[in-house]
Every structure is written in structure tokens, then in C-alpha cells.
Design an enzyme around this catalytic site. Sequence first.
Site, PDB file in Angstrom:
ATOM      1  CB  SER A  37      38.692  47.140  39.559  1.00  0.00           C
ATOM      2  OG  SER A  37      39.602  48.092  39.365  1.00  0.00           O
ATOM      3  CE  LYS A  57      35.158  48.722  38.693  1.00  0.00           C
ATOM      4  NZ  LYS A  57      34.424  49.594  37.645  1.00  0.00           N
ATOM      5  CG  HIS A  67      37.102  50.343  42.722  1.00  0.00           C
ATOM      6  ND1 HIS A  67      37.209  50.705  41.591  1.00  0.00           N
ATOM      7  CD2 HIS A  67      38.290  49.741  42.971  1.00  0.00           C
ATOM      8  CE1 HIS A  67      38.303  50.319  41.154  1.00  0.00           C
ATOM      9  NE2 HIS A  67      39.151  49.850  42.150  1.00  0.00           N
ATOM     10  CG  ASN A  68      34.940  52.970  39.356  1.00  0.00           C
ATOM     11  OD1 ASN A  68      35.502  51.977  39.886  1.00  0.00           O
ATOM     12  ND2 ASN A  68      34.433  52.936  37.961  1.00  0.00           N
ATOM     13  CD  GLU A  77      39.043  54.619  38.595  1.00  0.00           C
ATOM     14  OE1 GLU A  77      38.828  53.572  39.014  1.00  0.00           O
ATOM     15  OE2 GLU A  77      38.718  55.040  37.845  1.00  0.00           O
TER      16      GLU A  77
END
Lengths: 301, 301, 301, 301
Positions: free
Chosen positions: C121, C173, C176-177, C180
Site C-alpha cells: 500500500s 491487503k 485493507h482495500n 479503504e
Amino acid sequence: MQLGLIGLGKMGGFMAERIRLGGHQVVGFDFNAEAVSKLAASGNVGASSLEDMVSKLQAPRAVWMMVPSGNPVDETIAKLEKLLSPGDIIIDGGNSNYKDTQRRHKEVSAKGFAYVDCGTSGGVWGLKEGYSMMIGGDKEPVEHLRPIWEALAPAPDKGWGHVGPSGAGHFVKMVHNGIEYGMMQAYAEGFSIFQAKEELNLNLPQISRIWQYGSVVRSWLLDLTADALEKNPTLEGLEAYVVDSGEGRWTVFEAIDLNVSAPVITESLIRRIRSREQNNFTDRMLAIQRNAFGGHAVKKD
Amino acid sequence: MQLGLIGLGKMGGFMAERIRLGGHQVVGFDFNAEAVSKLAASGNVGASSLEDMVSKLQAPRAVWMMVPSGNPVDETIAKLEKLLSPGDIIIDGGNSNYKDTQRRHKEVSAKGFAYVDCGTSGGVWGLKEGYSMMIGGDKEPVEHLRPIWEALAPAPDKGWGHVGPSGAGHFVKMVHNGIEYGMMQAYAEGFSIFQAKEELNLNLPQISRIWQYGSVVRSWLLDLTADALEKNPTLEGLEAYVVDSGEGRWTVFEAIDLNVSAPVITESLIRRIRSREQNNFTDRMLAIQRNAFGGHAVKKD
Amino acid sequence: MQLGLIGLGKMGGFMAERIRLGGHQVVGFDFNAEAVSKLAASGNVGASSLEDMVSKLQAPRAVWMMVPSGNPVDETIAKLEKLLSPGDIIIDGGNSNYKDTQRRHKEVSAKGFAYVDCGTSGGVWGLKEGYSMMIGGDKEPVEHLRPIWEALAPAPDKGWGHVGPSGAGHFVKMVHNGIEYGMMQAYAEGFSIFQAKEELNLNLPQISRIWQYGSVVRSWLLDLTADALEKNPTLEGLEAYVVDSGEGRWTVFEAIDLNVSAPVITESLIRRIRSREQNNFTDRMLAIQRNAFGGHAVKKD
Amino acid sequence: MQLGLIGLGKMGGFMAERIRLGGHQVVGFDFNAEAVSKLAASGNVGASSLEDMVSKLQAPRAVWMMVPSGNPVDETIAKLEKLLSPGDIIIDGGNSNYKDTQRRHKEVSAKGFAYVDCGTSGGVWGLKEGYSMMIGGDKEPVEHLRPIWEALAPAPDKGWGHVGPSGAGHFVKMVHNGIEYGMMQAYAEGFSIFQAKEELNLNLPQISRIWQYGSVVRSWLLDLTADALEKNPTLEGLEAYVVDSGEGRWTVFEAIDLNVSAPVITESLIRRIRSREQNNFTDRMLAIQRNAFGGHAVKKD
């Protein structure tokens, strides 16, 4: 007309009876010998094994699977392929994923059998009211089975149709169930609001009865809801725990894959998932976050 | 500069100290005499009553209310109106509904007082890190209070601003909190997924620490979350129960009134409400509906 | 330390430079010869082919793939397997689906290579601020690559970590997105409410600047948003069209598969999908339904 | 029995006719003289003014208002209060907010009139199929009006009921409409998925026809949807623009006020709001954020 039927449970048993009442003969098999005896006792024909079932059917045979989706379908097909003859028809009347159905259709067709998928709605009421059937597959076998569709449907010309190529029947049934989730959730939220509005002391069974006639929200689901509320107006004794079978999830996945935004069907699924979460981690994290930035008290177990 | 301060609780007490450190004098009152004593002991001035507080302030006076939103604000204003002189300034630094603020501004202005609203963010960390302040009201009193804003803010020229006419400060703070709900829910859902993915045996504190540096999701909330997870990685002992104060609801109402679709802020509120529902009626109704049409088993209490 | 790097686009190019600044040497390849020249010109080593790249690396080699997820990754691995020696390490630093990563790890390991996944990231800011890296794979190769992690991270001991076995890096990840998406949607809804509240005539860049200091919603995303709003306060000239890459979808699918209710991440995805729907069929159907039962007018194209 | 009727539009006109067919006499008034003439021509009695209407009714009078909710109701009541006699009954058959109804009931009762609220469902189909009526108010006037309810309802003993004290009728109708939103959205999403699944080339009118018989999702709304789809299978020529009247919003507000989580009804409202947003600001902000952190391209107008 003769129809082989594998799976004589809640759905299969009732379907066999409706087919018989339509003037046809079911040759049925189930691993549960009692279900087979019951079938035979009611005027259809019981089979002690798949071999026995196939031997009692005249070619070209049609065999309807009413078994749980997933491996049981593949296993049943594997066995049938060894027993059937080219030109025979296999029907999957359960809630299979349409992608599995398309794969099976391809595999089974390569071996000379026909493969038809039928999304079957109607639940435990089908025997009395008839089944709604969304049918996928090649034209010829679907047409060959017309007497069966006409017997199972609410009326010979109503409640069934050949909706498209292989997989289309299960696809349409999948989305049907997604819509069903959304409708159920909409009713349930509305009645929850009634129940919470204590100052008006509303009578939930009465409201559901009123709505059955003339209202915009009248439906068969509402009819059943009214009956259920009449028996148990406060829904006492029930746990707030809602199962979801696969079709709702698949509908959500499919909508996303197709880039169709379907928030209500999706949210209905999410709420069912939520109903089964105990001591929700998300909520505990929100509580600890509020405590961390604002010093807000948290509830301890 | 002198500032009257009503309400010396968690927020008010810390603010008084930060103002004092900024070189100003707070004359503070609270119904809790102990809070007043504590204030006096730390270098500010305690007041035994609103009358006492007002008498210790030189005109033109500025009095900051840090009291619970709703009736307490109206009651405090009613008392102050009898004690203050025209030209004095009343500040509401709490989480009032901006519509109440606009009404109060009108009423108070008609009597010759100035009325300023300040949405104050920063929670228990404000003393150390400074407060973020969104200020609404007329230009003159807001400008008059500049030394106070500069003392409370993280830096004299950062973290505060006059955002618009009366009510604008509380409006912006209201939406701030709505956004806060959405961010918290997003993080909490993500960590819930980690916690559920048992096969990967993920270390939640570690992940939150990694994300603090260089990631797109780094934030102050994440910093606090990382600290909280380090202390209690499984969030054990906490109840899955999340309070919501008014601003989230008001944000949802406002979005709908403005015809702005705001699904994530709305859903975040709904999930907090959901966290407090026991033996959810909606879910029980779904269970009984599934039973009614499909014969699906229900869980009994 | 030497590192082979395949893919010198926006992400790869910046990473190569940060690694070089950390005292290491990148041997880089890209189908775009210009990108290779640019790399060579800036002090790293360009390679004219994968063969060339491998030949310029000393064993045990480490080769980092920064290529689009999906087929390009499989194709690159297939080529590398023919060029590398047992004990060499392949790293996937892109946004691959963690299930693909787990499969590849198994396949590649069987051939004697190590396989490490790194969720990366930081976007276009990584060169300047460092990258946040969530790393999955076997302990030994991850440890061997420590100099690279330390060079890429915001600080040698911050912003990176070995989060679990193969796939764990891409899994973390992915989520994480998803988070986001939720955070972005929360901010965007809030600012939409401001923009719609015309009577208050709010200044969006000002508000975002205020919040950067001391507020509960301060974050790096907010910093970027403040910069973007300052340049274009009304967001004019932009189309309301939002792309989603795969990770948001995968997060939604994963949450459902894990029976974790994640309404905000899900809704954020749905809204992105919605942004791309033209002449929405759902809405047209609602319009025709309203017309059908209530005689309500519909808008014609 | 005689009934005064104010408002002879789409709903009022059909209701007058159904009441007449039930053996009663409507004395109707509307600002639109043509509507009054039409009423008179069809066997009921037209009135040229409220005064005229009241003069043609024998005491105790019953006057039904079928006017837009909000000010028109208050204005009509104000006029009626000057014309009616104590003991006369005023009925609000429109979609008023139940809180307004409770206030009006209190005000009107204090002046000696009875006040009954009737949530009326059935739309343009009511003349033919009867109206579903949820009635709130005091027992005596509701009972007095029994002949009217029996005439308007689908059958004398079906589709209507006295659901509670003043406001209860409008409260139940409000939630009815919220449920209606959810059901409509669920169907619309499902058919959108069908429409997007191009490879199966599904026939939407056919599917809706199949579902009308035997399926779990059969309903009156589905019947109307099937008719509409048959006339316009691709919904061409329609704009994706969906109006919401007040009841959906009020249902959402009420659910939140009652701390009942109602995500599907809420989301249905949000989607209607979304259908009317042009050049969505939220989406543009997401696009600019993606650009800011990841360098992702934005679409320009």
C-alpha cells in the site's frame, strides 16, 4: 407417463403424489426405505435401488433428482450414467448452482443423455397448490416432459415455462430466492416497527389480515405470515436465528459479477448472516474505539 | 483573556486546562462542587454559582456552555440571560442540533447577546493534542474569541475555523460524527474478517501497527485502534453493544431531507441500533416465514 | 542486496528508486523499453529480457513481480521457473487474489523455489513516504528479504510485517482495500451533504483543512482530500464514475463466505457499481411499478 | 348513508363511485368544477362549495377529506370547523403523517368533532378490487362509519379494521408503504439481474408470468409487474427516476426513533433518492480520492 424420482423427502414425496394425481406413475427411490414404502403405499411404485428404479422404467427414461445440491447431485449422476441408455433424460429439480448445472449438462450431453434443470418453487404447499417451475435445457427433452410439468404446475398452462438453455432454470430460481429474501426482510422490518411502537398497542395478526385484501402489499407470503402471526402473535419461543441456503449468496455474487447494484437483496443476506453472529466482533471493536477516542464507557460481559 | 465555562466534566475540565496553558483565565462553574475545586486548584478560578461566575467576569463577557445537548442548554441560556449584559457572548461548545442552535441564536440575539456555536472534536485527547473546532455565528463575536480558539486548537492557525452563520458549526460537527461512524464501521468490519479467518491465524495488533505507516488507511482512529488492540487483541470481556449519540441520527435525517443518498453513514447508524436489539423481532419473523412456506425448522429459545 | 524487478510502471518505477536510495541494486525489466532506460539512467540496472535480468542477478536470486493480477502473474512465473535456480525467491507485490497466491506458492514450492506475497500500500506516494507492506509466506525467504522491506518501508522498523503463511499478505491487503472503500465512501457522503446544504454556503476545502488537526476523522486520506478540494472545490469537470479493482469484491465475497456481516464495505462496493450503471433498469422498473398500482406519472426519456 | 367527500381526484373519484355502488350517497366537492360535474353525472351529488356540501348533508355528518397531506389538510379542517356541528365526523383518508393526525385529533376533539384517520391502500385499482383500510380513532365514530368501510373494502368483512387510537391508521399505512418500497426494490433488483445476464437471453415477461402461479414470490405487485413487462419488456422510453412520497421517509425516521434497525426499507428509500441525483457529488469525490492516492485516472465530463 413414467418418471423416475430420486429423493422422497419433504419436497420429493409431495411431488410424487401430485404427479400421480395427474395421471402418471412415479418410480421412486430414496436411501430411506420408509420413504420408499410410503410412496408405494400411496399408489406409486417403490424401488429398492437405483438399478431397481431404472429397470422399472421404460425407455426413453426420465429420472428426476430431488437431492441436496452439491456433491449428492454429482454422485447421483455418476451412478445414473452407468444405468441409463443414450436418449434418457436426467432432471435436476433441486437448488443447484447454475454453473454446476451448465458443467453437468455439458458432461452428461457428451455421453448421450439429456439434462434438464428445473428451479422448483412452492415448498410444502406445492402438493396442494402446484409448483412454480423455471426450466432450463434443450428444447426436445423439455418438450418431452410436458406432461410432468403440466401435472406439477398449479394449472397445465400456468406456473411453468422453458426459460432458456441449460442453467437458465436454476439461474432464474436463484434470483427468485434472492427476491424472496428481500420481500421477507421488508415485511419483517415493518412488523418489527409495529411491535416496537408500544404506545399504539397494535395487533399484528389483525394488520396482516387487513392487508391480505386490497392492499398493495398483499401476497402469498403475507397470507402465510398472517396465519403464522395468528398462531403466535408475539413470536414467542422462537430464536432470532435465520438460516440462508446457497441461492441468496449466489444471487449476491452474480449481481456483483454482472455489475448490477442490488443493495436490498444483498442487505437481506447480510442480515441473515448477522442473525447468527454471537458476541459480534465488529460491535465490540466499535465499543472499544468509542472508548479510545472519547472515553465512552463500554459494557462488560 | 477571561472565559466563563459552564460544565467541568470530562470535556470541559480538559478544555479549561488547555485554555489556561494558553495564557488565559477560565472562571468555571459546575453543579459538581468537586469539579469546581479541582479547577481552582489547577490555577483557574472556581465559581460557586452562575451568578458568582458572571460577577467574576469583566464585560464584555464570554461564557462557554459545555453541557449536555437539549434541555440543559435551554435552561442554562435562560439563566444566563438574566445575568449577562447586552454585548456579552454565549458559546455552545457541545453537540447541539444545529436547528436548536439557529433558534437559540435568533432568540438570544433579539435580547442583545451574541451567540456562537462551536462543534468541538478531539475527545479526551484534546488537552494534549488540541481540539478541532468548527465555528458558526456572527463574525464579530467569533473574531473576538480568537485568543480562545487559538489556545484550544492544536496550533494557533490550525484545526479551527469560522465555517458559516449560526448553526454551521454544529452542522459541520454533526456530519463529522456521521463520517466518524462510517470510518469506525469500516475498520471494525475489516478486523472482524481477520478475526474470522482462523486458518491464517492473523495477529490483529500487528496488522494495525503495520497500517499506521505508509498505508492508505492510516488515520488517528487507526492509531487508537492499534493501541486498544495491543492491550486486548481479542476484545475479550467487552459486550457487543454500541451506543449512538444524536449526531449520527441527525446526519441521516439531514441527508434524507436534503435528498442526498448516504448509504454508508446510514448503515453505520443502523448497525449500532442493531447491536442493542435483543431477541430481534425481525429475525424471528424471518424464521417463522421460512417455516411457513418451506417447512424449515426454527430454533426454539 | 540485489533485487530483480519485473514491471516498471507507476508503482514499480517508484519502488525501484526507493530501494536504490536504501543502498541496494535493482535489476529491472519491463516490456516498455523506455521504462527500462529510465531505470538504468537513474542508477539502477536495466535488463533487456527476463533472461538478461536473471543473468545479472547473483544466486540466491530474488525477483519481485509488479505486474497486473491474474494471467500476467501466472505467465511471468512460468517464464521465471525456466530461468531461476532452486532456492531463488519469487515475490508477488501486486494485488493478486490470495487464493491464487496460495495455489502458486504450492506449485512453485514443489519446484524448489520460494514464493512470497506482499500486499503493498502507498500508491504514488510510496517513493516519498515509504510503502506499507503486509507480507505472507515461509519464514526463511521473508527473513532473507529483510533489507528490501526495510528500504521500502517508511522506516526500517515500521510499516511492514510478516503477517502469516502464504496468501496472508494478499489477504490482509485485500481487506485493507475494502476498509479503504468504506472510509472513502464515508468522507464522500459527508462532503456531499455539505455541498447540498446550500443555505449554509459551506466551504468544503476549509472544512477538510480544519479536520486535519485535532479531529477524530483526521487521516491521510483526509489530507489528500483536502489538497484535492483546494484545487477543485466543486469537483467540476469530473464524471461521477468510480472504478473498482478486484480487492473490494473479493473482500465482500470473503466476508460472506466467512459468515461475517460487513454491510459498510459491501455497500461501498455496491455504490461504485451503481456509479457505472446507465439508465438504471432497477429504477425504471420501480417507476413502472408505481405507475401500475398508483397511476403515478413516469418520466419519459 | 351519506358521506361528504372533499377531493375528487384519481383516488377520491373512484372511491365515490365505489361508495355509491355500495348503496350510499356521496356529496362531493372539489376545486375542480369538472370533477364535481363528473361526480354528479355518475349518480352522486355534486357540491359547489364546502358550505354547499355541508348544507346537503344530514346531521350527524361525516366528511371525508381526500386531499394532499400537509397544509391542505389543516386548511380544510379550519374551514370545516366553521361549518360543521358538534358530533359531526371528519375523516382523513389521505397519507398524513400520524403525528399531524394525533395533533389534529386533539384539536378537533376539543371543539366537539370526531376525527378518524384512515390509511387507504389500493391505488387506482380500488374501484374494481376494493380498498384496504387501516383505521385509527375513537371507537364510536369508527363504528358509525361501518357502512362506508364495508362499501369501500374488497368485501364487507375483509380488508379493513380499526387498528388503534387516533393516528394508528396513518401509522400502519406509513409502514405499509415502507414495506411496499422494499418489495418493489427486491423485484426490481431481481429483474435487473435477469436483464444483465445477456448470455441467457431471458424473457422477463415470461418469468414474471411463471412466478404468478405457485411461486413463493407471487403477489399482487408481481401481477401488475407482469402486465407492465408484457407491454414493455425492456422498459424502453422510461427514465430511471423514482419519486418517493413522504411515507417511506417517515417510516425510516420512525424506525430510527424507535431504535428498530430496518436496513431494507431504508436502503429502498436511499435508492430512490439516488435515482434523482445528477452528476453525483459522492461519486465524483471518490474518483478524485482514487486519483489522489493512487494516481488512478478520472473520467472528465
